[in-house]
Design a protein around this motif. Sequence first.
Motif: not given
Length: 170
Positions: A61-78
Amino acid sequence: IAHAPADAMLLATRALLLASGERIDEALADAGVGSDLAPDGAYTQWAHALVRIRAGEFRRALTLARRAVALDPAEAKHLLTLAWAEAGEARWRDALVCIEQALAFEPDLVEARTLRALILDQQERSRYASADFRRLLTREPEVAFARPGEAWVELEPFGHASPAPQGSRP
């Protein structure tokens, strides 16, 4: 999905629904296909990370969550999902950093405040954890975990250990 089998957003959404219904294997399959179809989609990466967390696969999950944050860093749920993955790997400091970032975007995010309290308790910072639980109860009295969480923290000085956040579900 029958009419649009390659719609990554639909697959990711169905994966989340399946996971919430405890159909984890099916959820993992849909989430994997959805994130493969849209590797640059923050939502699909986030959904896949969340399903991996629900399956107890924190490292994946770490890799996927890091990718989600990198793609949308202002999204709190990510950010919160990344915090859950970090906490699942006992990376407390990194999890707390993600939580603080999530709260900067969404100060009343109950799940972030709850996870922060759990992590602070895990780090034996009971006074801060208890304050977070009390703050949660003041703002959101219906938060199911806050009252027992506060009780566990309050019992710790008497030799009772609180449950660890590892394995908890977001």
